[in-house]
Motif scaffolding. Sequence first.
Motif, PDB file in Angstrom:
ATOM      1  N   PRO A   5      -1.486 -10.677  11.225  1.00  0.00           N
ATOM      2  CA  PRO A   5      -0.642 -10.031  12.297  1.00  0.00           C
ATOM      3  C   PRO A   5      -0.925  -8.715  12.838  1.00  0.00           C
ATOM      4  O   PRO A   5      -1.570  -8.048  12.099  1.00  0.00           O
ATOM      5  CB  PRO A   5       0.942  -9.933  11.982  1.00  0.00           C
ATOM      6  CG  PRO A   5       0.781 -10.262  10.218  1.00  0.00           C
ATOM      7  CD  PRO A   5      -0.636 -10.796  10.145  1.00  0.00           C
ATOM      8  N   SER A   6      -0.665  -8.385  13.887  1.00  0.00           N
ATOM      9  CA  SER A   6      -1.222  -7.263  14.472  1.00  0.00           C
ATOM     10  C   SER A   6      -0.428  -6.130  13.810  1.00  0.00           C
ATOM     11  O   SER A   6       0.789  -6.542  13.501  1.00  0.00           O
ATOM     12  CB  SER A   6      -0.994  -7.030  16.160  1.00  0.00           C
ATOM     13  OG  SER A   6       0.428  -6.911  16.414  1.00  0.00           O
ATOM     14  N   GLY A   7      -0.728  -4.967  13.309  1.00  0.00           N
ATOM     15  CA  GLY A   7      -0.281  -3.963  12.841  1.00  0.00           C
ATOM     16  C   GLY A   7      -0.374  -4.222  11.338  1.00  0.00           C
ATOM     17  O   GLY A   7       0.089  -3.070  10.271  1.00  0.00           O
ATOM     18  N   PHE A   8      -0.943  -5.147  10.789  1.00  0.00           N
ATOM     19  CA  PHE A   8      -0.909  -5.584   9.351  1.00  0.00           C
ATOM     20  C   PHE A   8      -2.166  -4.770   8.725  1.00  0.00           C
ATOM     21  O   PHE A   8      -3.468  -4.871   8.949  1.00  0.00           O
ATOM     22  CB  PHE A   8      -0.878  -6.771   8.861  1.00  0.00           C
ATOM     23  CG  PHE A   8      -1.151  -7.244   7.689  1.00  0.00           C
ATOM     24  CD1 PHE A   8       0.084  -6.965   6.814  1.00  0.00           C
ATOM     25  CD2 PHE A   8      -2.322  -7.730   7.056  1.00  0.00           C
ATOM     26  CE1 PHE A   8      -0.349  -7.377   5.408  1.00  0.00           C
ATOM     27  CE2 PHE A   8      -2.573  -7.841   5.633  1.00  0.00           C
ATOM     28  CZ  PHE A   8      -1.520  -7.926   4.911  1.00  0.00           C
ATOM     29  N   ASP A   9      -1.933  -3.686   7.784  1.00  0.00           N
ATOM     30  CA  ASP A   9      -3.023  -2.952   7.135  1.00  0.00           C
ATOM     31  C   ASP A   9      -3.178  -3.878   5.578  1.00  0.00           C
ATOM     32  O   ASP A   9      -2.204  -3.318   5.006  1.00  0.00           O
ATOM     33  CB  ASP A   9      -2.805  -1.533   7.192  1.00  0.00           C
ATOM     34  CG  ASP A   9      -3.858  -0.776   6.727  1.00  0.00           C
ATOM     35  OD1 ASP A   9      -5.023  -1.470   6.255  1.00  0.00           O
ATOM     36  OD2 ASP A   9      -3.635   0.357   6.657  1.00  0.00           O
ATOM     37  N   PRO A  10      -4.163  -4.445   5.474  1.00  0.00           N
ATOM     38  CA  PRO A  10      -4.388  -4.990   3.928  1.00  0.00           C
ATOM     39  C   PRO A  10      -4.459  -3.844   2.913  1.00  0.00           C
ATOM     40  O   PRO A  10      -4.216  -4.033   1.831  1.00  0.00           O
ATOM     41  CB  PRO A  10      -5.509  -5.858   4.118  1.00  0.00           C
ATOM     42  CG  PRO A  10      -6.241  -5.731   5.474  1.00  0.00           C
ATOM     43  CD  PRO A  10      -5.301  -4.979   6.435  1.00  0.00           C
ATOM     44  N   ASN A  11      -5.104  -2.781   3.351  1.00  0.00           N
ATOM     45  CA  ASN A  11      -5.254  -1.550   2.558  1.00  0.00           C
ATOM     46  C   ASN A  11      -4.042  -1.085   2.091  1.00  0.00           C
ATOM     47  O   ASN A  11      -3.602  -0.647   1.044  1.00  0.00           O
ATOM     48  CB  ASN A  11      -5.977  -0.674   3.077  1.00  0.00           C
ATOM     49  CG  ASN A  11      -7.575  -0.998   3.156  1.00  0.00           C
ATOM     50  OD1 ASN A  11      -7.928  -1.925   2.142  1.00  0.00           O
ATOM     51  ND2 ASN A  11      -8.427  -0.529   3.952  1.00  0.00           N
ATOM     52  N   ASN A  12      -2.984  -0.812   3.153  1.00  0.00           N
ATOM     53  CA  ASN A  12      -1.823  -0.359   2.886  1.00  0.00           C
ATOM     54  C   ASN A  12      -0.759  -1.115   2.255  1.00  0.00           C
ATOM     55  O   ASN A  12      -0.069  -0.951   1.284  1.00  0.00           O
ATOM     56  CB  ASN A  12      -0.990  -0.126   4.122  1.00  0.00           C
ATOM     57  CG  ASN A  12       0.262   0.850   4.294  1.00  0.00           C
ATOM     58  OD1 ASN A  12       0.548   1.496   3.006  1.00  0.00           O
ATOM     59  ND2 ASN A  12       1.235   0.427   4.841  1.00  0.00           N
ATOM     60  N   PHE A  13      -0.997  -2.578   2.456  1.00  0.00           N
ATOM     61  CA  PHE A  13      -0.451  -3.601   1.699  1.00  0.00           C
ATOM     62  C   PHE A  13      -0.531  -3.554   0.088  1.00  0.00           C
ATOM     63  O   PHE A  13       0.196  -3.579  -0.628  1.00  0.00           O
ATOM     64  CB  PHE A  13      -0.426  -4.757   2.074  1.00  0.00           C
ATOM     65  CG  PHE A  13       0.080  -5.988   1.225  1.00  0.00           C
ATOM     66  CD1 PHE A  13       1.215  -6.401   1.659  1.00  0.00           C
ATOM     67  CD2 PHE A  13      -0.800  -6.943   0.563  1.00  0.00           C
ATOM     68  CE1 PHE A  13       2.020  -7.439   0.769  1.00  0.00           C
ATOM     69  CE2 PHE A  13       0.020  -7.910  -0.357  1.00  0.00           C
ATOM     70  CZ  PHE A  13       1.233  -8.356  -0.160  1.00  0.00           C
ATOM     71  N   ILE A  14      -1.884  -3.557  -0.174  1.00  0.00           N
ATOM     72  CA  ILE A  14      -2.411  -3.395  -1.505  1.00  0.00           C
ATOM     73  C   ILE A  14      -1.878  -2.181  -2.111  1.00  0.00           C
ATOM     74  O   ILE A  14      -1.522  -2.304  -3.239  1.00  0.00           O
ATOM     75  CB  ILE A  14      -3.962  -3.322  -1.636  1.00  0.00           C
ATOM     76  CG1 ILE A  14      -4.535  -4.773  -1.018  1.00  0.00           C
ATOM     77  CG2 ILE A  14      -4.449  -3.129  -2.996  1.00  0.00           C
ATOM     78  CD1 ILE A  14      -5.968  -4.814  -0.961  1.00  0.00           C
ATOM     79  N   HIS A  15      -2.027  -1.064  -1.661  1.00  0.00           N
ATOM     80  CA  HIS A  15      -1.367   0.327  -1.998  1.00  0.00           C
ATOM     81  C   HIS A  15      -0.243   0.056  -2.577  1.00  0.00           C
ATOM     82  O   HIS A  15       0.246   0.601  -3.478  1.00  0.00           O
ATOM     83  CB  HIS A  15      -1.722   1.363  -1.025  1.00  0.00           C
ATOM     84  CG  HIS A  15      -1.281   2.527  -1.259  1.00  0.00           C
ATOM     85  ND1 HIS A  15      -1.838   3.488  -2.481  1.00  0.00           N
ATOM     86  CD2 HIS A  15      -0.478   3.786  -0.986  1.00  0.00           C
ATOM     87  CE1 HIS A  15      -1.295   4.596  -2.627  1.00  0.00           C
ATOM     88  NE2 HIS A  15      -0.446   4.837  -1.625  1.00  0.00           N
ATOM     89  N   GLN A  16       1.056  -0.337  -1.437  1.00  0.00           N
ATOM     90  CA  GLN A  16       2.201  -0.420  -1.999  1.00  0.00           C
ATOM     91  C   GLN A  16       2.312  -1.639  -3.083  1.00  0.00           C
ATOM     92  O   GLN A  16       3.201  -1.100  -4.017  1.00  0.00           O
ATOM     93  CB  GLN A  16       2.860  -1.164  -0.487  1.00  0.00           C
ATOM     94  CG  GLN A  16       3.096  -0.154   0.615  1.00  0.00           C
ATOM     95  CD  GLN A  16       3.600  -0.725   1.610  1.00  0.00           C
ATOM     96  OE1 GLN A  16       4.024  -2.010   1.696  1.00  0.00           O
ATOM     97  NE2 GLN A  16       4.000   0.180   2.780  1.00  0.00           N
TER      98      GLN A  16
END
Length: 82
Positions: A5-16
Amino acid sequence: MSDAPSGFDPNNFIHQYLRRLDERAVRLEQKVDRLTDDVKELKLRVSGVEQAVAIQSSRIDRVELRLERIERRLDLVETPSP
């Protein structure tokens, strides 16, 4: 084109996700530390109880010996015949 989805940042998701895992690991480590302290305290208490039991056992042995001597002196004990 990406399926994300737009605005989805996989790096941020992994970081969280890694941050949550790290927080859980810290909580588990704290629990293990508390359990380790509890086990150490229990070992000390058990050691104290074992020492108290040994002291009482020794006292009972001495009382038994004294009682046997008293019974022999008063001829309250039958001596086995050969």
